[in-house]
Motif scaffolding. Structure first.
Motif, PDB file in Angstrom:
ATOM      1  N   ALA A 107      -6.977   9.967  35.390  1.00  0.00           N
ATOM      2  CA  ALA A 107      -8.128  10.290  36.213  1.00  0.00           C
ATOM      3  C   ALA A 107      -7.848   9.878  37.651  1.00  0.00           C
ATOM      4  CB  ALA A 107      -9.370   9.588  35.690  1.00  0.00           C
ATOM      5  N   GLU A 108      -7.986  10.826  38.580  1.00  0.00           N
ATOM      6  CA  GLU A 108      -7.807  10.539  40.005  1.00  0.00           C
ATOM      7  C   GLU A 108      -9.169  10.435  40.669  1.00  0.00           C
ATOM      8  OE1 GLU A 108      -5.186   9.863  41.681  1.00  0.00           O
ATOM      9  OE2 GLU A 108      -3.568  10.383  40.291  1.00  0.00           O
ATOM     10  N   HIS A 109      -9.367   9.382  41.416  1.00  0.00           N
ATOM     11  CA  HIS A 109     -10.648   9.138  42.062  1.00  0.00           C
ATOM     12  C   HIS A 109     -11.058  10.332  42.919  1.00  0.00           C
ATOM     13  CE1 HIS A 109     -13.950   6.987  43.835  1.00  0.00           C
ATOM     14  NE2 HIS A 109     -13.438   7.049  45.048  1.00  0.00           N
ATOM     15  N   ARG A 110     -12.218  10.875  42.638  1.00  0.00           N
ATOM     16  CA  ARG A 110     -12.833  11.980  43.381  1.00  0.00           C
ATOM     17  C   ARG A 110     -12.137  13.325  43.172  1.00  0.00           C
ATOM     18  NH1 ARG A 110     -14.222   9.400  49.384  1.00  0.00           N
ATOM     19  NH2 ARG A 110     -15.578   7.711  48.642  1.00  0.00           N
ATOM     20  N   LEU A 111     -11.025  13.328  42.458  1.00  0.00           N
ATOM     21  CA  LEU A 111     -10.296  14.584  42.296  1.00  0.00           C
ATOM     22  C   LEU A 111     -10.248  15.056  40.843  1.00  0.00           C
ATOM     23  CD1 LEU A 111      -7.280  13.937  44.682  1.00  0.00           C
ATOM     24  CD2 LEU A 111      -9.212  15.474  45.072  1.00  0.00           C
ATOM     25  N   GLY A 112     -10.825  14.274  39.931  1.00  0.00           N
ATOM     26  CA  GLY A 112     -10.810  14.685  38.537  1.00  0.00           C
ATOM     27  C   GLY A 112      -9.497  14.344  37.865  1.00  0.00           C
ATOM     28  N   PRO A 113      -9.305  14.849  36.656  1.00  0.00           N
ATOM     29  CA  PRO A 113      -8.111  14.480  35.882  1.00  0.00           C
ATOM     30  C   PRO A 113      -6.860  15.229  36.334  1.00  0.00           C
ATOM     31  CG  PRO A 113      -9.470  15.991  34.623  1.00  0.00           C
ATOM     32  CD  PRO A 113     -10.235  15.681  35.882  1.00  0.00           C
ATOM     33  N   PHE A 114      -5.735  14.539  36.213  1.00  0.00           N
ATOM     34  CA  PHE A 114      -4.409  15.128  36.415  1.00  0.00           C
ATOM     35  C   PHE A 114      -3.597  14.870  35.150  1.00  0.00           C
ATOM     36  CE2 PHE A 114      -5.868  15.299  40.612  1.00  0.00           C
ATOM     37  CZ  PHE A 114      -4.990  16.028  41.400  1.00  0.00           C
ATOM     38  N   TRP A 115      -2.574  15.699  34.949  1.00  0.00           N
ATOM     39  CA  TRP A 115      -1.678  15.511  33.819  1.00  0.00           C
ATOM     40  C   TRP A 115      -0.256  15.461  34.351  1.00  0.00           C
ATOM     41  CZ3 TRP A 115      -6.088  18.243  33.889  1.00  0.00           C
ATOM     42  CH2 TRP A 115      -7.019  18.036  32.849  1.00  0.00           C
ATOM     43  N   ARG A 116       0.598  14.664  33.700  1.00  0.00           N
ATOM     44  CA  ARG A 116       1.962  14.528  34.192  1.00  0.00           C
ATOM     45  C   ARG A 116       2.941  14.469  33.016  1.00  0.00           C
ATOM     46  NH1 ARG A 116       0.191   9.034  34.321  1.00  0.00           N
ATOM     47  NH2 ARG A 116       1.712   7.644  33.303  1.00  0.00           N
ATOM     48  N   SER A 117       4.170  14.914  33.295  1.00  0.00           N
ATOM     49  CA  SER A 117       5.275  14.772  32.348  1.00  0.00           C
ATOM     50  C   SER A 117       6.181  13.671  32.854  1.00  0.00           C
ATOM     51  CB  SER A 117       6.072  16.074  32.216  1.00  0.00           C
ATOM     52  OG  SER A 117       7.305  15.829  31.577  1.00  0.00           O
ATOM     53  N   ASP A 118       6.131  12.531  32.208  1.00  0.00           N
ATOM     54  CA  ASP A 118       6.962  11.415  32.636  1.00  0.00           C
ATOM     55  C   ASP A 118       8.445  11.716  32.444  1.00  0.00           C
ATOM     56  OD1 ASP A 118       4.857   9.896  33.486  1.00  0.00           O
ATOM     57  OD2 ASP A 118       4.697   8.711  31.652  1.00  0.00           O
ATOM     58  N   GLU A 119       8.791  12.554  31.454  1.00  0.00           N
ATOM     59  CA  GLU A 119      10.198  12.865  31.210  1.00  0.00           C
ATOM     60  C   GLU A 119      10.799  13.671  32.361  1.00  0.00           C
ATOM     61  OE1 GLU A 119      11.092  13.507  26.636  1.00  0.00           O
ATOM     62  OE2 GLU A 119       9.237  14.515  27.233  1.00  0.00           O
ATOM     63  N   ILE A 120      10.096  14.682  32.838  1.00  0.00           N
ATOM     64  CA  ILE A 120      10.608  15.480  33.960  1.00  0.00           C
ATOM     65  C   ILE A 120      10.641  14.645  35.230  1.00  0.00           C
ATOM     66  CG2 ILE A 120      10.257  17.535  35.380  1.00  0.00           C
ATOM     67  CD1 ILE A 120      11.151  18.164  32.560  1.00  0.00           C
ATOM     68  N   LEU A 121       9.601  13.865  35.444  1.00  0.00           N
ATOM     69  CA  LEU A 121       9.567  13.014  36.638  1.00  0.00           C
ATOM     70  C   LEU A 121      10.704  12.001  36.620  1.00  0.00           C
ATOM     71  CD1 LEU A 121       5.711  12.410  36.884  1.00  0.00           C
ATOM     72  CD2 LEU A 121       7.100  13.853  38.380  1.00  0.00           C
ATOM     73  N   ALA A 122      10.999  11.441  35.446  1.00  0.00           N
ATOM     74  CA  ALA A 122      12.091  10.475  35.353  1.00  0.00           C
ATOM     75  C   ALA A 122      13.425  11.142  35.643  1.00  0.00           C
ATOM     76  CB  ALA A 122      12.105   9.837  33.970  1.00  0.00           C
ATOM     77  N   ALA A 123      13.610  12.385  35.173  1.00  0.00           N
ATOM     78  CA  ALA A 123      14.857  13.107  35.456  1.00  0.00           C
ATOM     79  C   ALA A 123      15.023  13.334  36.953  1.00  0.00           C
ATOM     80  CB  ALA A 123      14.871  14.435  34.703  1.00  0.00           C
TER      81      ALA A 123
END
Length: 404
Positions: free
Chosen positions: A367-383
Motif C-alpha cells: 500500500a502506497e500512501h495516497r496512491l493506493g496499492p502497488f504490486w512488485r516482482s522482487d525476483e525481477i527487481l533483484a535481477a
C-alpha cells in the motif's frame, strides 16, 4: 586544410577570459573575486578523419558486430526486454554521474510513488533515452536540445532545452572557474560547435562505433548545458547507434560497460582533449563488449524467472493472470491502472488476476500512501539490481570515482 591536417586530430586549445563573479565576496585571484581563467576552445571536427591503428579499428568493428548480433537476438522478444535494457542504460548512465537508486525505487518513481530524488532523476533519464531513440533518424542541434528538455524538465533552473549562458567547469571550487581542472568553452561558441559536431555525427564514411565515441567525447568537451551533459551525451550515443542501424530493437546498455571503469572513461576524455581519440574509441569498444556480456546474463536470469512462473501459476489458462506475466517482466512495479491498461481490461476486473499472482508467490502487494496499492516482482527487481552491481563493480585498473 591538407590531407595530413585532416588526419592530425587537434589538441584542445584555450582562450584566456576574465571571471567577474556575481557577488564581490569569495576567494579568487583578485580581492573582489575577479581574475583570469583559461577556457577550452575546441577545434571543429566535421571534416576530420581520425588516424587510428588498424587493430583498434578492427576492435571497434568487432564490438559493433557484437552489438548488432545481440540486438538481433532479442528482436523477436523486443516487448519484454527492450524496456528493461532501456532502463538499465538510463540507470547506468546516471550512476556515472553518482546518481544511484534501486530498481524498485526507479520503477516506483515512474508511477509517482518514490520518495527518492535520485530515482526521479533516473526515471527522467529513461525518458531522455526514449526520446533519443525516437529522434535517431536525424541528429542535429534541435535533437540534442529536445533530449535535454526531456531530461531536465523538472529542473527549470538548468534551462531545459536551451544552451547554457554561463561558464561551467570541473574543479574543487563551486564559486569560480579560476584554477579549475577543466573549463568548458565560452557559451558564445556553443551553437557553432554543436552544428559542427552534428555534421560529424551524420557522416556515413566513418565506422559506427568510431563515430559514436568521438562524437560523444566532443560533446562532453563542449559541455553545452549547465547540467545534464553526461546523461544527454550518452543518450546521443544511443541515438547514433540506432540511427546508424547498429541497434534496431534495444538500447544496449553501453553506459553499463563504461561504468566498469569510470576512471578509464574520464582518462580517455582527457586523452581526447590532448589530441588522441584512440583511447575513447577503445573505451567504447570495451564498454560495448562488457555491456553485452552483462546484458546476456540479465536476460538469462529473467528467462529463468519467467520459466519458474509457468510452474508457480496454476489458475486456468483463460485467466488474465497469465497475460500479466509478460507485463511484469518489463514493468516489475505496477499499479492497477497500469496493469489494466497493459492488457486492455477494465480496472475492476484486474484485481482478481493480480491476487492470483500474489497467491502464486509471483507478486507482492504494498500500500502506497495516497496512491493506493502497488504490486512488485522482487525476483525481477533483484535481477536488475544484480545487473547494476555487476556494471559498477571495480576492475583491476583501480577504484571507481565519479565527477559531475
Amino acid at each position: 586544410m591538407t590531407s595530413a591536417d585532416h588526419r592530425a586530430w587537434p589538441a584542445l586549445e584555450h582562450e584566456t577570459l576574465e571571471w567577474v563573479p556575481a557577488s564581490a565576496w569569495g576567494l579568487a585571484a583578485g580581492a573582489d573575486g575577479r581574475g583570469l581563467y583559461d577556457a577550452a576552445a575546441p577545434a571543429f571536427i566535421a571534416a576530420r578523419i581520425p588516424d587510428l591503428s588498424a587493430p583498434l579499428v578492427a576492435e571497434a568493428g568487432a564490438a559493433t558486430s557484437e552489438l548488432a548480433r545481440f540486438d538481433a537476438e532479442l528482436g523477436s522478444r523486443i516487448q519484454g526486454f527492450a524496456p528493461l535494457l532501456l532502463r538499465s542504460e538510463a540507470a547506468s548512465s546516471s550512476q556515472i554521474e553518482n546518481l544511484t537508486a534501486s530498481a524498485r525505487a526507479i520503477f516506483s518513481a515512474e508511477l509517482g510513488a518514490s520518495r527518492s530524488r535520485n530515482a526521479e532523476l533516473i526515471a527522467a533519464n529513461t525518458r531522455t533515452m526514449t526520446a533519443a531513440l525516437d529522434l535517431a533518424d536525424r541528429i542535429d542541434a534541435d535533437t540534442i536540445l529536445r533530449m535535454h528538455a526531456v531530461l531536465m524538465q523538472d529542473q527549470p533552473r538548468h534551462t531545459p532545452g536551451a544552451w547554457r549562458g554561463e561558464p561551467v567547469w570541473i574543479g574543487t571550487r563551486s564559486d569560480s572557474p579560476i584554477g579549475a581542472d577543466y573549463v568548458a568553452p565560452h557559451h558564445a561558441r556553443i551553437p557553432a560547435l554543436i552544428e559542427d559536431l552534428t555534421a560529424f555525427a551524420r557522416r556515413p564514411d566513418l565506422p559506427p562505433l568510431v563515430a559514436v565515441a568521438i562524437a560523444h567525447a566532443q560533446f562532453e568537451t563542449i559541455h553545452p548545458f549547465s547540467d545534464g551533459n553526461g546523461r544527454t551525451g550518452r543518450a546521443l550515443a544511443q541515438a547514433m547507434l540506432r540511427g546508424r542501424g547498429v541497434t534496431r530493437n534495444v538500447a544496449v546498455p553501453v553506459s553499463a560497460g563504461l561504468l566498469a571503469d569510470v576512471d578509464g572513461y574520464h582518462q580517455a576524455l582527457t586523452s581526447y582533449r590532448a589530441g588522441d581519440p584512440a583511447a575513447i574509441v577503445s573505451a567504447f569498444a570495451h564498454a560495448a563488449l562488457r555491456a553485452i556480456a552483462n546484458a546476456r546474463q540479465l536476460v538469462a536470469e529473467i528467462d529463468a524467472t519467467r520459466g519458474r512462473w509457468e510452474t508457480q501459476l496454476t489458475v486456468r489458462r483463460s485467466s488474465n493472470a497469465w497475460r500479466l506475466l509478460d507485463v511484469i517482466v518489463r514493468r516489475p512495479v505496477i499499479d492497477a491502472e497500469t496493469a489494466a491498461s497493459e492488457i486492455g481490461a477494465q480496472r475492476p476486473n484486474i484485481y482478481p488476476p493480480l491476487q492470483a499472482l500474489v497467491d502464486a508467490g509471483i507478486l507482492k502487494p504494498k500500500a502506497e500512501h495516497r496512491l493506493g496499492p502497488f504490486w512488485r516482482s522482487d525476483e525481477i527487481l533483484a535481477a536488475l539490481d544484480r545487473f547494476a552491481e555487476r556494471a559498477g563493480r571495480r576492475n583491476a585498473t583501480g577504484r571507481i570515482t565519479r565527477r559531475s
